[in-house]
Scaffold this motif. Sequence first.
Motif, short mmCIF file in Angstrom:
data_model
loop_
_atom_site.label_atom_id
_atom_site.label_comp_id
_atom_site.label_asym_id
_atom_site.label_seq_id
_atom_site.Cartn_x
_atom_site.Cartn_y
_atom_site.Cartn_z
N GLU A 1 0.84 -1.21 0.00
CA GLU A 1 0.00 0.00 0.00
C GLU A 1 0.87 1.26 0.00
N CYS B 1 2.23 1.95 -3.39
CA CYS B 1 1.19 2.55 -4.23
C CYS B 1 1.06 4.04 -3.94
N CYS C 1 1.61 7.07 -6.47
CA CYS C 1 0.42 7.89 -6.66
C CYS C 1 0.75 9.38 -6.48
N HIS D 1 -8.78 4.26 -0.80
CA HIS D 1 -7.64 3.38 -1.02
C HIS D 1 -7.59 2.90 -2.48
N ASN D 2 -8.75 2.59 -3.04
CA ASN D 2 -8.75 2.13 -4.43
C ASN D 2 -8.30 3.23 -5.38
N TYR E 1 -4.61 3.16 -5.29
CA TYR E 1 -4.06 2.04 -6.06
C TYR E 1 -4.05 2.37 -7.54
N SER F 1 -1.46 4.77 -8.81
CA SER F 1 -0.06 4.33 -8.93
C SER F 1 0.32 4.11 -10.39
N TYR G 1 -1.23 -2.98 -8.89
CA TYR G 1 -2.66 -2.90 -8.59
C TYR G 1 -3.22 -4.30 -8.31
N VAL H 1 -1.92 -5.54 -4.82
CA VAL H 1 -2.50 -4.89 -3.65
C VAL H 1 -3.98 -5.24 -3.50
N ARG H 2 -4.69 -5.39 -4.62
CA ARG H 2 -6.09 -5.78 -4.53
C ARG H 2 -6.20 -7.21 -3.98
#
Length: 220
Positions: free
Chosen positions: A89, A92, A96, A135-136, A139, A142, A148, A151-152
């Motif tokens: 995270e 990311c 980001c 949070h999405n 992700y 990034s 992605y 992390v998902r």
Amino acid sequence: MIHIAGTRSEEIRQRIAEDIVSGRLRPGQRLEELQLADQFNVSRTPVRDALRELSGTGLVEIRPNRGTWVAEIDSDQLEELFEAFAEIEALCARLCAVRLTVIERRRLELLHEESEAYVTAGDHEGYARLNEQIHNSIYQGSRNHALYEIVRGLRHRTAPFRVPQFYITNDRMKNSYAEHGALLAAILQEDAQAAYAAMYSHIANSSVNVIGFLRESLHK
């Protein structure tokens, strides 16, 4: 009959996960497909799908030709899982911070502002929904498809242990909102290292809360 926007198996999966994490279903307890189908007023197919999904999180164990059982939760392994989750995270967030467009930054800012109303109202479930969106967005920001997917996957594996109505207190929700504020400030300033540190700290704080709750529930 269960009516939800997604699949029936998704709600069944969530309900069973909640029962396991809360201690209502104990390690070593057998999960009967027919009994669960009657409980949720569905056919056995969505129940079977839900149990298959849960086996991927480690909450249940499917034994070939022997059925499905509630698994033992190893808090040490869970701690390792959250450690990996925090690192990914944070990565990311770092990417980001330097890759979001101006419009995407504003959308992220608006999500954070919207979440304040749920904190004020003490609405844990509403806050959890906004938290997922925030949070999405990070992700996706990034701009790395491989990252992605990783992390998902980790978020999916930790999801059953982040059921808001069990372990989130008003103080934790307020702290989470403040941590999001520090994270957002770093992203808006395009400070990649500060964004990494803020996200890592945010996930670490959440994991301490979750693991503490689980260790308590496992020793009841």
